[in-house]
Scaffold this motif. Structure first.
Motif, PDB file in Angstrom:
ATOM      1  N   GLY A  38       0.793  -1.229  -0.082  1.00  0.00           N
ATOM      2  CA  GLY A  38      -0.058   0.146   0.120  1.00  0.00           C
ATOM      3  C   GLY A  38       0.823   1.459   0.095  1.00  0.00           C
ATOM      4  O   GLY A  38       0.053   2.344  -0.089  1.00  0.00           O
ATOM      5  N   LYS A  39       2.040   1.268   0.021  1.00  0.00           N
ATOM      6  CA  LYS A  39       3.111   2.323   0.015  1.00  0.00           C
ATOM      7  C   LYS A  39       3.719   2.581  -1.475  1.00  0.00           C
ATOM      8  O   LYS A  39       3.636   1.655  -2.020  1.00  0.00           O
ATOM      9  CB  LYS A  39       4.221   2.248   0.930  1.00  0.00           C
ATOM     10  N   SER A  40       3.774   3.882  -1.624  1.00  0.00           N
ATOM     11  CA  SER A  40       4.362   4.282  -2.754  1.00  0.00           C
ATOM     12  C   SER A  40       5.521   5.162  -2.987  1.00  0.00           C
ATOM     13  O   SER A  40       5.959   5.201  -1.442  1.00  0.00           O
ATOM     14  CB  SER A  40       3.520   5.201  -3.485  1.00  0.00           C
ATOM     15  N   PHE A  41       6.170   5.203  -3.843  1.00  0.00           N
ATOM     16  CA  PHE A  41       7.393   6.200  -4.081  1.00  0.00           C
ATOM     17  C   PHE A  41       7.411   7.429  -3.068  1.00  0.00           C
ATOM     18  O   PHE A  41       8.179   8.012  -2.509  1.00  0.00           O
ATOM     19  CB  PHE A  41       8.019   6.403  -5.396  1.00  0.00           C
ATOM     20  N   ALA A  42       6.119   8.048  -3.389  1.00  0.00           N
ATOM     21  CA  ALA A  42       5.829   9.526  -2.818  1.00  0.00           C
ATOM     22  C   ALA A  42       5.902   9.128  -1.229  1.00  0.00           C
ATOM     23  O   ALA A  42       6.194  10.197  -0.382  1.00  0.00           O
ATOM     24  CB  ALA A  42       4.725   9.974  -3.106  1.00  0.00           C
ATOM     25  N   ASP A  43       5.371   8.183  -0.954  1.00  0.00           N
ATOM     26  CA  ASP A  43       5.406   7.812   0.578  1.00  0.00           C
ATOM     27  C   ASP A  43       6.919   7.747   1.250  1.00  0.00           C
ATOM     28  O   ASP A  43       7.059   8.196   2.305  1.00  0.00           O
ATOM     29  CB  ASP A  43       4.536   6.637   0.921  1.00  0.00           C
ATOM     30  N   VAL A  44       7.572   7.218   0.360  1.00  0.00           N
ATOM     31  CA  VAL A  44       9.214   7.098   0.851  1.00  0.00           C
ATOM     32  C   VAL A  44       9.872   8.480   1.116  1.00  0.00           C
ATOM     33  O   VAL A  44      10.365   8.694   2.019  1.00  0.00           O
ATOM     34  CB  VAL A  44      10.031   6.591  -0.166  1.00  0.00           C
ATOM     35  N   LEU A  45       9.583   9.311  -0.044  1.00  0.00           N
ATOM     36  CA  LEU A  45       9.995  10.946   0.161  1.00  0.00           C
ATOM     37  C   LEU A  45       9.337  11.473   1.393  1.00  0.00           C
ATOM     38  O   LEU A  45      10.017  12.266   2.085  1.00  0.00           O
ATOM     39  CB  LEU A  45       9.602  11.792  -1.191  1.00  0.00           C
ATOM     40  N   SER A  46       8.186  11.178   1.687  1.00  0.00           N
ATOM     41  CA  SER A  46       7.483  11.875   2.705  1.00  0.00           C
ATOM     42  C   SER A  46       8.084  11.179   4.058  1.00  0.00           C
ATOM     43  O   SER A  46       8.093  12.238   5.093  1.00  0.00           O
ATOM     44  CB  SER A  46       5.928  11.623   2.531  1.00  0.00           C
ATOM     45  N   ALA A  47       8.419  10.235   4.093  1.00  0.00           N
ATOM     46  CA  ALA A  47       9.068   9.721   5.172  1.00  0.00           C
ATOM     47  C   ALA A  47      10.271  10.277   5.488  1.00  0.00           C
ATOM     48  O   ALA A  47      10.694  10.241   6.814  1.00  0.00           O
ATOM     49  CB  ALA A  47       9.172   8.075   5.179  1.00  0.00           C
ATOM     50  N   ILE A  48      11.099  10.270   4.645  1.00  0.00           N
ATOM     51  CA  ILE A  48      12.294  11.217   4.750  1.00  0.00           C
ATOM     52  C   ILE A  48      12.057  12.575   5.504  1.00  0.00           C
ATOM     53  O   ILE A  48      12.911  12.792   6.267  1.00  0.00           O
ATOM     54  CB  ILE A  48      13.112  11.269   3.561  1.00  0.00           C
ATOM     55  N   GLY A  49      11.161  13.104   4.977  1.00  0.00           N
ATOM     56  CA  GLY A  49      10.518  14.404   5.398  1.00  0.00           C
ATOM     57  C   GLY A  49      10.290  14.418   7.187  1.00  0.00           C
ATOM     58  O   GLY A  49      10.499  15.482   7.628  1.00  0.00           O
ATOM     59  N   LEU A  50       9.970  13.379   7.225  1.00  0.00           N
ATOM     60  CA  LEU A  50       9.794  13.056   8.933  1.00  0.00           C
ATOM     61  C   LEU A  50      11.035  12.727   9.889  1.00  0.00           C
ATOM     62  O   LEU A  50      10.658  12.776  10.926  1.00  0.00           O
ATOM     63  CB  LEU A  50       8.535  11.927   9.037  1.00  0.00           C
ATOM     64  N   ALA A  51      11.958  12.254   9.154  1.00  0.00           N
ATOM     65  CA  ALA A  51      13.034  12.014   9.838  1.00  0.00           C
ATOM     66  C   ALA A  51      13.003  11.158  11.007  1.00  0.00           C
ATOM     67  O   ALA A  51      12.568   9.907  10.849  1.00  0.00           O
ATOM     68  CB  ALA A  51      13.816  13.399  10.254  1.00  0.00           C
ATOM     69  N   GLY A  52      13.426  11.513  12.285  1.00  0.00           N
ATOM     70  CA  GLY A  52      13.562  10.744  13.542  1.00  0.00           C
ATOM     71  C   GLY A  52      11.981  10.542  14.128  1.00  0.00           C
ATOM     72  O   GLY A  52      11.762   9.908  15.147  1.00  0.00           O
ATOM     73  N   ASN A  53      11.052  11.119  13.473  1.00  0.00           N
ATOM     74  CA  ASN A  53       9.599  11.194  13.953  1.00  0.00           C
ATOM     75  C   ASN A  53       8.661   9.661  13.557  1.00  0.00           C
ATOM     76  O   ASN A  53       9.525   9.023  12.663  1.00  0.00           O
ATOM     77  CB  ASN A  53       8.684  12.196  13.645  1.00  0.00           C
ATOM     78  N   PRO A  54       7.819   9.421  14.280  1.00  0.00           N
ATOM     79  CA  PRO A  54       7.049   8.287  13.906  1.00  0.00           C
ATOM     80  C   PRO A  54       6.659   8.120  12.448  1.00  0.00           C
ATOM     81  O   PRO A  54       6.323   8.895  11.813  1.00  0.00           O
ATOM     82  CB  PRO A  54       5.808   8.313  14.791  1.00  0.00           C
ATOM     83  N   GLY A  55       7.162   7.024  11.734  1.00  0.00           N
ATOM     84  CA  GLY A  55       6.875   6.859  10.245  1.00  0.00           C
ATOM     85  C   GLY A  55       7.869   7.281   9.663  1.00  0.00           C
ATOM     86  O   GLY A  55       7.934   7.383   8.334  1.00  0.00           O
ATOM     87  N   GLY A  56       8.838   8.073  10.193  1.00  0.00           N
ATOM     88  CA  GLY A  56      10.036   8.645   9.554  1.00  0.00           C
ATOM     89  C   GLY A  56      10.931   7.648   8.923  1.00  0.00           C
ATOM     90  O   GLY A  56      11.362   6.621   9.518  1.00  0.00           O
ATOM     91  N   LEU A  57      11.886   7.933   7.788  1.00  0.00           N
ATOM     92  CA  LEU A  57      12.957   7.063   7.340  1.00  0.00           C
ATOM     93  C   LEU A  57      14.120   7.866   7.556  1.00  0.00           C
ATOM     94  O   LEU A  57      14.283   9.212   7.164  1.00  0.00           O
ATOM     95  CB  LEU A  57      12.578   6.807   5.969  1.00  0.00           C
ATOM     96  N   ARG A  58      15.276   7.616   7.992  1.00  0.00           N
ATOM     97  CA  ARG A  58      16.642   7.976   8.092  1.00  0.00           C
ATOM     98  C   ARG A  58      17.483   7.059   7.400  1.00  0.00           C
ATOM     99  O   ARG A  58      17.312   5.904   7.481  1.00  0.00           O
ATOM    100  CB  ARG A  58      17.040   8.223   9.533  1.00  0.00           C
ATOM    101  N   ILE A  59      18.554   7.400   6.834  1.00  0.00           N
ATOM    102  CA  ILE A  59      19.816   6.719   6.147  1.00  0.00           C
ATOM    103  C   ILE A  59      20.752   7.129   6.784  1.00  0.00           C
ATOM    104  O   ILE A  59      21.520   8.297   6.772  1.00  0.00           O
ATOM    105  CB  ILE A  59      19.542   6.979   4.561  1.00  0.00           C
ATOM    106  N   GLY A  60      21.531   6.067   7.283  1.00  0.00           N
ATOM    107  CA  GLY A  60      22.936   6.284   7.910  1.00  0.00           C
ATOM    108  C   GLY A  60      24.220   5.765   7.174  1.00  0.00           C
ATOM    109  O   GLY A  60      24.095   4.672   6.506  1.00  0.00           O
ATOM    110  N   LEU A  61      25.226   6.280   7.206  1.00  0.00           N
ATOM    111  CA  LEU A  61      26.572   5.849   6.509  1.00  0.00           C
ATOM    112  C   LEU A  61      27.759   5.693   7.410  1.00  0.00           C
ATOM    113  O   LEU A  61      27.692   6.796   8.142  1.00  0.00           O
ATOM    114  CB  LEU A  61      26.937   6.749   5.450  1.00  0.00           C
ATOM    115  N   HIS A  62      28.504   4.857   7.468  1.00  0.00           N
ATOM    116  CA  HIS A  62      29.829   4.902   8.250  1.00  0.00           C
ATOM    117  C   HIS A  62      30.851   4.948   7.160  1.00  0.00           C
ATOM    118  O   HIS A  62      30.724   4.026   6.184  1.00  0.00           O
ATOM    119  CB  HIS A  62      29.923   3.778   9.063  1.00  0.00           C
ATOM    120  N   VAL A  63      31.631   5.921   7.359  1.00  0.00           N
ATOM    121  CA  VAL A  63      32.857   6.247   6.245  1.00  0.00           C
ATOM    122  C   VAL A  63      34.051   6.128   6.856  1.00  0.00           C
ATOM    123  O   VAL A  63      34.417   6.577   8.090  1.00  0.00           O
ATOM    124  CB  VAL A  63      32.650   7.831   5.711  1.00  0.00           C
TER     125      VAL A  63
END
Length: 224
Positions: free
Chosen positions: A153-178
């Protein structure tokens, strides 16, 4: 058979990226902020050279392609995802000179507690470079792609919206170790919320890239 699958993943990844160039609404790019700040100079290199390009791959999938753009020594060794609309990793698409495997070890982003709320890698939502870690990581001019299945039921638009939510419920964050900085040491980064303009090759360059991949495929099959 494994060789053919490996080559196919390279070609599919390039085709998806090329298709996204003709449909900007199906792609978004983000930079990264340093969260460890052990060495400010290393943090500056990462913030200026590291990007993720997210494209709508169709079939209820999203492709995350990580770039290291610049001349300063550095190597993305680990990629982590914190929740959001993702269901699970479908495949890892290694660029030339890169070798990543899922999941990552350690399972959480180093320095995860340096931000609020703390970064918590979702189980299985990670990948890291194979030994030798720095050599097989994403060094300047290299890329690695991670293809994700999306929740029902989720779409690409939902992915971008989740990034906007960051650390909030339903949010998406991406981490890198360099690691692999010229001065030594390592740093961790988390994606920015606002989109950035990611320099991408022109269409003619993508055609050359695809032609080159085809040549590599033929040579590899002949050796196998």
């Amino acid at each position: 058979m494994n060789t053919i699958k490996h080559i196919s993943r390279h070609i599919v990844g390039a085709l998806l990226l090329s298709a996204a160039m003709t449909n900007p609404a199906a792609a978004a790019s983000y930079g990264f902020d340093c969260i460890t700040n052990t060495t400010p100079a290393n943090c500056g290199i990462g913030a200026s050279q590291l990007y993720v390009d997210i494209i709508d791959a169709g079939a209820n999938q999203a492709l995350f392609t990580f770039y290291n753009i610049g001349a300063d020594a550095s190597s993305i060794a680990d990629v982590h995802f914190d929740d959001g609309t993702l269901l699970g990793i479908s495949s890892v698409i290694n660029g030339a000179g890169v070798s990543f495997t899922s999941p990552a070890n350690p399972g959480n982003l180093p320095g995860a507690n340096n931000i609020t709320p703390a970064f918590q890698t979702t189980a299985g939502f990670s990948a890291d470079s194979d030994a030798p870690v720095q050599l097989n990581g994403v060094n300047p001019g290299e890329t690695v792609g991670i293809l994700f299945n999306l929740q029902a039921g989720k779409s690409f638009a939902d992915v971008l919206s989740a990034i906007g939510l960051a650390g909030n419920p339903g949010g998406l964050r991406i981490g890198l170790h360099v690691q692999g900085f010229a001065g030594g040491g390592s740093e961790s980064f988390v994606n920015t919320v606002g989109q950035v303009m990611l320099p991408v090759p022109e269409a003619s360059q993508w055609m050359m890239l695809l032609a080159g991949m085809g040549l590599i495929a033929v040579r590899t099959l002949r050796r196998s």
